[in-house]
Design a protein around this motif. Structure first.
Motif, PDB file in Angstrom:
ATOM      1  N   UNK A  87      69.918  78.491  90.157  1.00 27.97           N
ATOM      2  CA  UNK A  87      69.992  78.496  88.771  1.00 27.97           C
ATOM      3  C   UNK A  87      70.182  80.010  87.886  1.00 27.97           C
ATOM      4  N   UNK A  88      69.394  80.699  88.631  1.00 25.39           N
ATOM      5  CA  UNK A  88      69.341  82.042  88.362  1.00 25.39           C
ATOM      6  C   UNK A  88      70.679  82.804  88.230  1.00 25.39           C
ATOM      7  N   UNK A  89      71.070  82.770  89.612  1.00 22.30           N
ATOM      8  CA  UNK A  89      72.283  83.540  90.133  1.00 22.30           C
ATOM      9  C   UNK A  89      73.556  82.724  89.119  1.00 22.30           C
ATOM     10  N   UNK A  90      73.484  81.303  88.954  1.00 22.80           N
ATOM     11  CA  UNK A  90      74.623  80.948  88.050  1.00 22.80           C
ATOM     12  C   UNK A  90      74.483  81.546  86.643  1.00 22.80           C
ATOM     13  N   UNK A  91      73.191  81.742  85.977  1.00 21.27           N
ATOM     14  CA  UNK A  91      73.223  82.195  84.923  1.00 21.27           C
ATOM     15  C   UNK A  91      73.493  83.667  84.706  1.00 21.27           C
ATOM     16  N   UNK A  92      73.310  84.462  85.824  1.00 20.40           N
ATOM     17  CA  UNK A  92      73.926  85.848  85.644  1.00 20.40           C
ATOM     18  C   UNK A  92      75.223  85.897  86.063  1.00 20.40           C
ATOM     19  N   UNK A  93      75.757  84.974  86.666  1.00 21.54           N
ATOM     20  CA  UNK A  93      77.194  85.053  86.897  1.00 21.54           C
ATOM     21  C   UNK A  93      78.063  84.585  85.257  1.00 21.54           C
TER      22      UNK A  93
END
Length: 66
Positions: free
Chosen positions: A56-62
């Protein structure tokens, strides 16, 4: 790239594929069938991908970088 070739084809199978694929000629039917096979394989490979690093964190960053 195009290559002219001779093939022994089951004409009933070609006709059935032509009807399913809504194509006109034999060449168009074969091209459409090959494209469909490649597309299905790519989708199968994508479905097997695990995406472990897609948190979820990586998605938010993307999403934030768009």
């Amino acid at each position: 790239m195009v290559k002219r070739t001779s093939l022994n084809l089951d004409l009933r199978l070609v006709a059935e594929a032509r009807a399913v694929l809504s194509t006109r000629g034999t060449t168009d039917t074969i091209h459409a069938a090959l494209a469909d096979i490649v597309r299905r394989e790519r989708l199968r490979e994508l479905a097997e991908e695990r995406f472990d690093d897609l948190t979820p964190e990586a998605l938010a960053e993307l999403r934030a970088t768009r």
